[in-house]
Design an enzyme around this catalytic site. Structure first.
Site, PDB file in Angstrom:
ATOM      1  N   GLU B 284       0.828  -1.199   0.000  1.00 55.32           N
ATOM      2  CA  GLU B 284       0.000   0.000   0.000  1.00 55.32           C
ATOM      3  C   GLU B 284       0.868   1.257   0.000  1.00 55.32           C
ATOM      4  O   GLU B 284       0.579   2.236  -0.682  1.00 55.32           O
ATOM      5  CB  GLU B 284      -0.909  -0.014   1.242  1.00 55.32           C
ATOM      6  CG  GLU B 284      -2.166   0.798   1.086  1.00 55.32           C
ATOM      7  CD  GLU B 284      -3.116   0.547   2.256  1.00 55.32           C
ATOM      8  OE1 GLU B 284      -3.896  -0.424   2.174  1.00 55.32           O
ATOM      9  OE2 GLU B 284      -3.070   1.291   3.251  1.00 55.32           O
ATOM     10  N   GLU B 287       2.184   1.737  -3.393  1.00 55.71           N
ATOM     11  CA  GLU B 287       1.106   2.239  -4.254  1.00 55.71           C
ATOM     12  C   GLU B 287       0.880   3.730  -4.008  1.00 55.71           C
ATOM     13  O   GLU B 287       0.714   4.517  -4.939  1.00 55.71           O
ATOM     14  CB  GLU B 287      -0.170   1.443  -3.974  1.00 55.71           C
ATOM     15  CG  GLU B 287      -1.291   1.710  -4.968  1.00 55.71           C
ATOM     16  CD  GLU B 287      -2.585   0.991  -4.584  1.00 55.71           C
ATOM     17  OE1 GLU B 287      -2.568   0.180  -3.626  1.00 55.71           O
ATOM     18  OE2 GLU B 287      -3.606   1.267  -5.236  1.00 55.71           O
ATOM     19  N   CYS B 310      -8.010  -1.986   4.277  1.00 54.56           N
ATOM     20  CA  CYS B 310      -7.837  -3.178   5.116  1.00 54.56           C
ATOM     21  C   CYS B 310      -9.115  -3.632   5.765  1.00 54.56           C
ATOM     22  O   CYS B 310      -9.168  -4.716   6.326  1.00 54.56           O
ATOM     23  CB  CYS B 310      -6.844  -2.952   6.240  1.00 54.56           C
ATOM     24  SG  CYS B 310      -5.673  -1.707   5.927  1.00 54.56           S
ATOM     25  N   SER B 330      -6.987   1.976  -2.215  1.00 53.12           N
ATOM     26  CA  SER B 330      -5.845   1.143  -2.566  1.00 53.12           C
ATOM     27  C   SER B 330      -6.351  -0.214  -3.024  1.00 53.12           C
ATOM     28  O   SER B 330      -7.339  -0.720  -2.511  1.00 53.12           O
ATOM     29  CB  SER B 330      -4.959   0.993  -1.330  1.00 53.12           C
ATOM     30  OG  SER B 330      -4.137  -0.139  -1.472  1.00 53.12           O
ATOM     31  N   LYS B 369     -14.833  -9.919   8.856  1.00 51.58           N
ATOM     32  CA  LYS B 369     -13.802 -10.794   8.288  1.00 51.58           C
ATOM     33  C   LYS B 369     -14.366 -12.168   7.923  1.00 51.58           C
ATOM     34  O   LYS B 369     -13.841 -12.859   7.064  1.00 51.58           O
ATOM     35  CB  LYS B 369     -12.650 -10.952   9.282  1.00 51.58           C
ATOM     36  CG  LYS B 369     -11.899  -9.657   9.564  1.00 51.58           C
ATOM     37  CD  LYS B 369     -10.903  -9.331   8.484  1.00 51.58           C
ATOM     38  CE  LYS B 369     -10.257  -7.969   8.713  1.00 51.58           C
ATOM     39  NZ  LYS B 369      -9.474  -7.528   7.540  1.00 51.58           N
ATOM     40  N   GLU B 372     -15.617 -11.480   4.619  1.00 54.92           N
ATOM     41  CA  GLU B 372     -14.544 -11.193   3.670  1.00 54.92           C
ATOM     42  C   GLU B 372     -13.908 -12.471   3.130  1.00 54.92           C
ATOM     43  O   GLU B 372     -13.682 -12.605   1.930  1.00 54.92           O
ATOM     44  CB  GLU B 372     -13.468 -10.322   4.335  1.00 54.92           C
ATOM     45  CG  GLU B 372     -12.348  -9.921   3.380  1.00 54.92           C
ATOM     46  CD  GLU B 372     -11.196  -9.187   4.085  1.00 54.92           C
ATOM     47  OE1 GLU B 372     -10.865  -9.584   5.232  1.00 54.92           O
ATOM     48  OE2 GLU B 372     -10.641  -8.254   3.503  1.00 54.92           O
ATOM     49  N   GLU B 377     -13.402 -13.505  -4.986  1.00 54.20           N
ATOM     50  CA  GLU B 377     -12.079 -13.144  -5.507  1.00 54.20           C
ATOM     51  C   GLU B 377     -10.945 -13.618  -4.602  1.00 54.20           C
ATOM     52  O   GLU B 377      -9.782 -13.552  -4.977  1.00 54.20           O
ATOM     53  CB  GLU B 377     -11.993 -11.632  -5.776  1.00 54.20           C
ATOM     54  CG  GLU B 377     -12.200 -10.717  -4.579  1.00 54.20           C
ATOM     55  CD  GLU B 377     -13.663 -10.366  -4.285  1.00 54.20           C
ATOM     56  OE1 GLU B 377     -14.560 -11.147  -4.656  1.00 54.20           O
ATOM     57  OE2 GLU B 377     -13.898  -9.307  -3.674  1.00 54.20           O
ATOM     58  N   CYS B 514     -10.155  -1.456  14.953  1.00 55.58           N
ATOM     59  CA  CYS B 514     -10.421  -2.868  15.244  1.00 55.58           C
ATOM     60  C   CYS B 514     -10.458  -3.175  16.742  1.00 55.58           C
ATOM     61  O   CYS B 514     -11.073  -4.158  17.151  1.00 55.58           O
ATOM     62  CB  CYS B 514      -9.389  -3.746  14.571  1.00 55.58           C
ATOM     63  SG  CYS B 514      -9.350  -3.518  12.786  1.00 55.58           S
TER      64      CYS B 514
HETATM   65  S1  SF4 Z   1     -12.979  -4.773  13.300  1.00 58.20           S
HETATM   66 FE1  SF4 Z   1     -14.126  -3.090  12.432  1.00 58.20          FE
HETATM   67  S2  SF4 Z   1     -12.560  -1.678  11.753  1.00 58.20           S
HETATM   68 FE2  SF4 Z   1     -11.575  -3.613  12.043  1.00 58.20          FE
HETATM   69  S3  SF4 Z   1     -11.646  -4.593  10.054  1.00 58.20           S
HETATM   70 FE3  SF4 Z   1     -13.423  -5.272  11.204  1.00 58.20          FE
HETATM   71  S4  SF4 Z   1     -15.045  -3.923  10.581  1.00 58.20           S
HETATM   72 FE4  SF4 Z   1     -13.133  -2.942  10.010  1.00 58.20          FE
END
Ligand code: SF4
Ligand SMILES: Cc1cc2nc3c(=O)[nH]c(=O)nc-3n(C[C@H](O)[C@H](O)[C@H](O)COP(=O)(O)O)c2cc1C
Ligand code: SF4
Ligand code: SF4
Ligand code: SF4
Lengths: 128, 584, 489
Positions: B284, B287, B310, B330, B369, B372, B377, B514
């Site tokens: 990043e 970039e 992220c 990014s 996550k 995610e 992809e 986070c």
């Molecule tokens: S904990 Fe919250 S800020 Fe951290 S990656 Fe997950 S959603 Fe995003």
């Protein structure tokens, strides 16, 4: 209509309209008919009655002004029609269907007879 | 007059005008119970619908009881917080709530950590005098969050979070009267909505109505499968919060115990997402410098600012809300996904294990996550780079399930090569950390000089939107930071309107970053906890000998052995991604 | 007809007199004179003083002094303020506001402009339920005409005062009549109340000071200005001045709208104006205050109607619904009926109203089904009081009134349900019992053949019997029997 530019203008307009509208003051020859046309009146068929009165007065060649108005409060007796003959106090009729409308025209307006179903005016106005 | 004299529970006190009864009472140690009310000081987050009516108190001369949370004090007020009338009303209200709540505490995910349960105990409810019909709704399971809405008590915290803080607007009260409930519009499923899976609704729900999808079963199964090599990565924010699940002080760093717990759970290799965070900075940061260089050279096709990428909830947010701007962030994958990608290529090769037989588990402070790792992809022939994601809370449950006495565990170190990290990787866990890490590396690459200092206090803090200009040896770099998607929205709208002057912006969805993620131990409205976690993160950074990503020896080796250069063809393929317009 | 002009029409003064679609008619009745007078002869403070002196109180239910509200709103500093007319009229059976808007829309427009002048607002909003198409139509016509005449818009009557009015439509939720909910609804948010203070006068529509008044309140304003506060405050009682419009309904002969001076007794309204009870039946109760008012017994018939007396009697003025009940009405069922309404209309925001009313309803249902106990009556009382004591808005704070007032005034009827298993009014089906009097039954089998569930047995020419466990209380046997051999108890 051009805008009313001042309070004086408004007062002048009022006298003009007041004369035209002959409120409370008996007119020469004109019969004034008002049909209660709020939601309750319309729901009970006031629109038809108004149409009928217009046609019938025309048919009988009665010089009448027929207009709509709001609710007099006698919901139980809708549709309501108020008739004001020249030189007399307004009279309110309730439960007006076509038959009664015809009778109002033929008996009350033309003959000047008293007919049934007259509803006495039961309230004072702000001017009483 | 700016002060008010009043009496609460026979005690005269003087408070500032505009103080609520609740605040005034609390200042003299009278803890009026509350349920729907929640206030995160310093973060400007408050839920005060005045809806639950648990906090009613008796005020002399007043016709009805006053909700302490939203009634301002007035001169000469006499408050009785525990008159018989107030207690009876409070308990009746509580009984009413319970009368429309499933009584399955014994098997509820929230049991032991449930504010409703605690309140029922605090008020000594032993019988429900007004039983009756209970509401029933369909359970809604999405990739990250389960809505078990029979348990909803209409506190509206989630709605406030989703609408006011995150401005996603997925959750709102629907229906009327007894049937009213908080739900996506038309009672649609969360996964059909624009939900970002930030999990902030989960983070604040006082009951078991909103919880993360429980993936511990999958992890246990993988660990007991002899055919699989199971490796684990753990995100930076986890180590600053996990201890809370074991009655340790908020802000206690438990990195070493965390590693040894994971070993005892029989993970074959215990790695660190911080390693991947260092890698993210390499990509990043490069970039950023590329885009910046082109921009300064007058290339009109290059768009600035560059936005960090992220946070998966943030990614999903702009894919729904600002798809026309999907070229700006990014292209670097998140650390979790970079880790997965490297693990299933570079590391799998090193081990000589088939991709299919390598299971990558993540321990995350985050529920997004979970979503995610399932994005198409991030799969190769249907096999995901990261197989399972469990939250900090789920890890705690797993540790308890495995009879491990966490508090007495020894401190152990991560395995190599994917366990080595710098302080830059650690601070990814808090708002401001990603951009600070990027600055440390980008500065040195750009200026070819050593940074005179490592702590960028101007980038730290808890304000929702922060900005700073960092001098890159004569080149002023304007940096913006937003945490909470509502704050992100403001910065995005500025960019849209052409008013943004930033070169780079860091965005994290969760208030605090986070450390305040939707998968962290519940803070129950105590913002102090978030601040202590943040302090712990910066402490961990300080403790590290290496504090700049580009100095991580295993990262250097990874590029030498495998990737070549940052932004190389291979790096592009493995470490970068693209974004999609989700409005269609 | 016994009415000897007990009504005075102030708010309804032009209804039935003028054509609401002709501004000329309104002007002919001194329309917009009050506005002219205020703009040219009175300062803002003088106008407010006049309204204060008139003693006018809000007709939307709360009875808050209107002049005082205007003064409070005027005194808040802000770059923008709003005048809002509350035409949500959610009470079932109430149509006072609709009648005014349909019969005399200009009176409301004029009053809103006067209010705007007083408080310093140039924008008015009328929040009206979409279910009132005719009122909406007439308002639209009236606003258009007023603009054409320059009585709304910029530089009204050459005085430099600007004021214009727009309509906002409600979906017809009862709770949206509550002023904070109404404002949220206008802002495009969910129509649910928020805690007061802040009152709308301080922070209302778009966070700006907003003066909210009811249609009838506004309709009374021009008369007060034209005829003077001293004229108005001679009508009524000490603390409640002027008149109030009621929608008379229920078991009464002259169903309709009436406007009576404050201080008129309930008896006068029910008997002199309303013409007494239908079919000469016995008066049982009169319910005022809309769905969350109280049911008063004949002991209260001589109570002069005003805000404070009705509250003291355990009911309230509300917006003007008045429903008369006779001996055939079961008071437990009546309480249940009203609760059904509030239950549906509750916004669901606060616990006591959302769940508490549901529980009250369930208990009432239990009682009307014959499964109630004396303890249930106590539970009703306790829960009702908690709901009143803890609810967030006026809806919940008053929703248990029908329960409490029926228990207070008709406890014996409740007891009859729970102790004797009887509904004295014969309304609760589950509590009815049909029996065949052996001596009178000729065994004609007519009932046997008509019973839809086969609950009747018996040989031809021998007395028949009803199996109570099968009987669904449909009453067919009772109707069919030619020998009056079936009793209903
Ligand atoms: S904990 Fe919250 S800020 Fe951290 S990656 Fe997950 S959603 Fe995003
Ligand atoms: C549940 C509820 C419903 C209400 N509905 C109405 C309504 O339909 N019309 C109305 O004018 N006021 C209604 N009110 C009262 C309004 O909140 C407000 O007090 C009133 O509009 C103020 O105007 P006034 O002072 O002229 O009465 C309602 C209040 C509550 C609590
Ligand atoms: S996860 Fe975030 S975006 Fe989704 S419903 Fe919850 S608060 Fe809203
Ligand atoms: S889902 Fe949870 S946070 Fe949301 S309103 Fe219900 S109880 Fe509150
Ligand atoms: S009392 Fe009823 S209508 Fe009022 S806020 Fe509470 S739930 Fe909503």
């Amino acid at each position: 209509m051009s805008k009313v530019k001042s309070f004086t203008d408004l007062k002048n307009l009022k006298s003009e309209y007041h004369k035209k509208q002959i409120f409370g003051t008996p007119a020469e020859s004109l019969v004034q008919i008002k049909v209660g046309m709020a939601t309750c009146g319309i729901a009970s068929g006031a629109k038809e009655i108004k149409k009928f009165l217009i046609e019938e007065c025309e048919h009988q060649a009665i010089d009448a002004e027929i207009k709509q108005t709001g609710c007099l409060g006698y919901c139980y007796a809708e549709p309501m029609v108020e008739v004001q003959l020249p030189d007399s106090e307004p009279v309110v009729f309730g439960y007006v269907d076509k038959k009664r409308a015809k009778s109002i025209i033929e008996n009350y307006i033309i003959q000047g007879e008293e007919i049934e179903g007259e509803i006495p005016i039961s309230f004072k106005t702000i001017n009483d | 007059m700016d002060t008010i004299n009043l009496i609460i529970d026979n005690k005269p006190i003087v408070v500032k005008k505009g103080t609520t009864i609740l605040e005034a009472a609390s200042s003299i140690g009278v803890q009026v119970p509350t349920l729907c009310h929640m206030k995160l000081d310093d973060l400007n987050i408050e839920n005060k619908p005045g809806g639950c009516r648990v906090c009613v108190v008796e005020v002399e001369g007043r016709r009805n009881l006053a909700p302490a949370c939203c009634t301002d004090v007035h001169e000469g007020m006499v408050v009785n917080s525990h008159s018989i009338r107030a207690i009876n009303a409070r308990r009746t209200v509580m009984e009413l709530i319970l009368s429309d709540h499933p009584a399955d505490c014994l098997i509820c995910a929230k049991s032991g950590d449930c504010e409703l349960q605690d309140m029922a105990q605090q008020l000594g409810i032993r019988k429900i005098h007004y039983p009756g019909e209970q509401s029933h709704y369909r359970e809604d399971t999405s990739p990250a969050i389960i809505r078990e809405i029979d348990k909803c008590i209409m506190c509206r915290r989630c709605e406030m979070m989703c609408n006011e803080v995150q401005t996603v607007g997925v959750l709102s009260a629907i229906n009327r009267g007894f049937d009213s409930v908080v739900s996506p519009a038309f009672e649609m499923n969360l996964d059909h909505s624009e939900c970002t899976y930030c999990g902030q609704c989960v983070a604040v729900c006082p009951t078991g109505a909103l919880t993360e999808v429980d993936d511990t079963g999958k992890v246990i199964r993988a660990l007991s499968d002899p055919a699989k090599t199971v490796i684990v990565q753990t995100a930076p924010a986890v180590r600053a919060a996990l201890g809370e699940e074991f009655e340790m002080e908020p802000g206690t760093l438990v990195t070493g115990k965390l590693v040894s717990a994971l070993r005892r759970l029989r993970f074959d290799h215990v790695f660190d997402t911080d390693f991947a965070a260092d890698l993210t900075i390499m990509e990043e940061g490069t970039e950023l410098l590329n885009r910046l260089g082109k921009h300064l050279a007058g290339d009109k096709d290059v768009k600035l600012p560059i936005l960090t990428s992220c946070c998966p909830a943030w990614v999903k947010f702009f894919e729904h809300q600002f798809p026309e701007m999907k070229e700006i962030p990014s292209t670097a994958r998140s650390p979790q996904q970079m880790f997965g990608s490297i693990a299933k290529t570079y590391f799998a090769e090193k081990l000589g294990v088939e991709r299919e037989n390598l299971v990558v588990v993540s321990i995350m402070p985050c529920v997004a996550k979970k979503y995610e790792c399932g994005r198409d992809e991030f799969k190769v022939n249907g096999n995901p780079d990261v197989d399972h994601v469990i939250t900090t809370r789920e890890l705690a449950a797993l540790i308890k399930l495995s009879n491990i006495d966490f508090k007495t565990l020894p401190n152990e170190d991560f395995d190599n090569p994917l366990g080595e990290s710098t302080g830059a990787g650690v601070i990814f866990g808090t708002t401001g950390g990603v951009i600070e890490a990027a600055v440390r590396t980008a500065y040195e690459i750009h200026t070819k000089k050593e940074l005179p200092r490592l702590d960028f206090d101007e980038l730290r803090g808890m304000d929702g939107i922060r900005e700073a200009t960092i001098d890159f040896d004569g080149l002023p770099i304007k940096i913006g930071i937003a945490h909470g998607l509502g704050n992100a929205r403001k910065l995005l709208e500025d960019i849209q309107a052409g008013k943004s002057e930033f070169h780079a912006i860091e965005i994290m969805s969760c208030p605090g970053g986070c450390i305040g993620g939707g998968g962290q131990p519940y803070h129950h409205g105590n913002a102090e906890i978030l601040k202590k976690r943040q302090m712990a993160i910066y402490q961990e950074d300080k403790n590290k000998t290496l504090r700049k990503s580009h100095e991580n020896p295993h990262i250097i080796k990874l590029y030498e052995e495998f990737l070549g250069e940052p932004m190389s063809e291979k790096a592009h393929h493995l470490l970068h991604t693209e974004y999609f317009d989700r409005t269609e | 007809m016994t009415d000897t002009k007990k009504q005075i029409r102030i708010a309804l003064r032009n209804c039935g007199l003028i054509d609401p679609e002709q501004i000329e008619d309104y002007i002919a009745q001194d329309g917009y004179f009050a506005l002219g007078k205020c703009l040219t002869e009175y300062t803002q403070d003088q106008t407010i003083a006049e309204i204060k002196e008139s003693g006018l109180r809000g007709r939307g239910g709360g009875g808050f002094p209107t002049g005082l509200k205007w003064e409070i709103t005027k005194n808040v500093e802000a770059d923008q303020k709003f005048v809002v007319c509350n035409a949500d009229e959610g009470d079932p059976g109430a149509f006072m506001d609709r009648s005014i808007l349909e019969g005399d829309p200009h009176s409301v427009l004029e009053a809103m402009a006067i209010c705007g002048y007083c408080i310093g607002a140039d924008k008015g909003l009328i929040y009206i339920r979409a279910e009132y198409p005719l009122a909406i139509e007439r308002l639209k016509i009236a606003i258009k005409q007023a603009r054409e005449f320059g009585l709304l818009g910029n530089d009204i009557l050459g005085t430099g005062f600007n004021f214009d009015i727009e309509l906002r439509y409600g979906a017809g939720a009862f709770v949206c009549g509550e002023e904070t909910a109404l404002i949220h609804s206008m802002e495009g948010l969910r129509g649910e109340p928020t805690f007061k203070p802040p009152f709308p006068s301080v922070s209302g529509y778009m966070g700006k000071p907003t003066n909210v008044n009811n249609v009838e309140t506004f309709a009374s304003v021009p008369v007060i200005i034209n005829k003077g506060a001293g004229w108005f405050n001679k009508i009524g009682t000490e603390k409640s001045k002027g008149t109030k419009v009621f929608a008379l309904a229920g078991k009464i002969n002259n169903v309709g709208l009436v406007e009576v001076p404050m201080g008129t007794t309930l008896r006068e309204v029910v008997y002199d104006i309303g013409g007494g009870i239908v079919n000469g039946k016995e008066f049982k109760s009169v319910q005022t205050g809309g769905p969350s008012g109280g049911c008063l017994t004949k002991d209260f018939l001589d109570t002069p109607i005003d805000y404070d007396n009705l509250v003291a009697a355990g009911s309230m003025m509300g917006s003007g619904g008045m429903i008369v009940m006779d001996e055939d009405d079961c008071m437990v069922s009546i309480a249940k009926f009203y609760l059904e309404f509030t239950l549906e209309e509750s916004c669901g925001k606060c616990t006591p109203c959302r769940i508490g009313n549901k529980r009250l309803h369930e208990i009432l249902e239990k009682i009307t089904e014959g499964n109630g106990t004396e303890e249930d009556i106590d539970r009703l009382k306790v829960l009702s009081n908690v709901i009143k004591d803890t609810s967030l808005c006026g809806l919940g704070q008053s929703s248990p009134n029908p329960v409490l007032s029926t228990i207070a005034n008709f406890e014996d009827e409740y007891l009859a349900h729970v102790k004797d298993g009887k509904c004295p009014a014969g309304q609760c089906k589950s509590l009815l019992r049909y029996d065949i009097i052996e001596d009178l039954c000729t065994g004609c089998t007519l009932c046997f053949r008509n019973c839809p569930v086969g609950a009747i047995t018996g040989e031809r020419r021998a007395p028949h019997f009803i199996d109570q466990s099968l009987c669904i209380k449909c009453g067919v046997c009772f109707e069919k029997c030619k020998f009056d051999a079936i009793t209903l108890t």
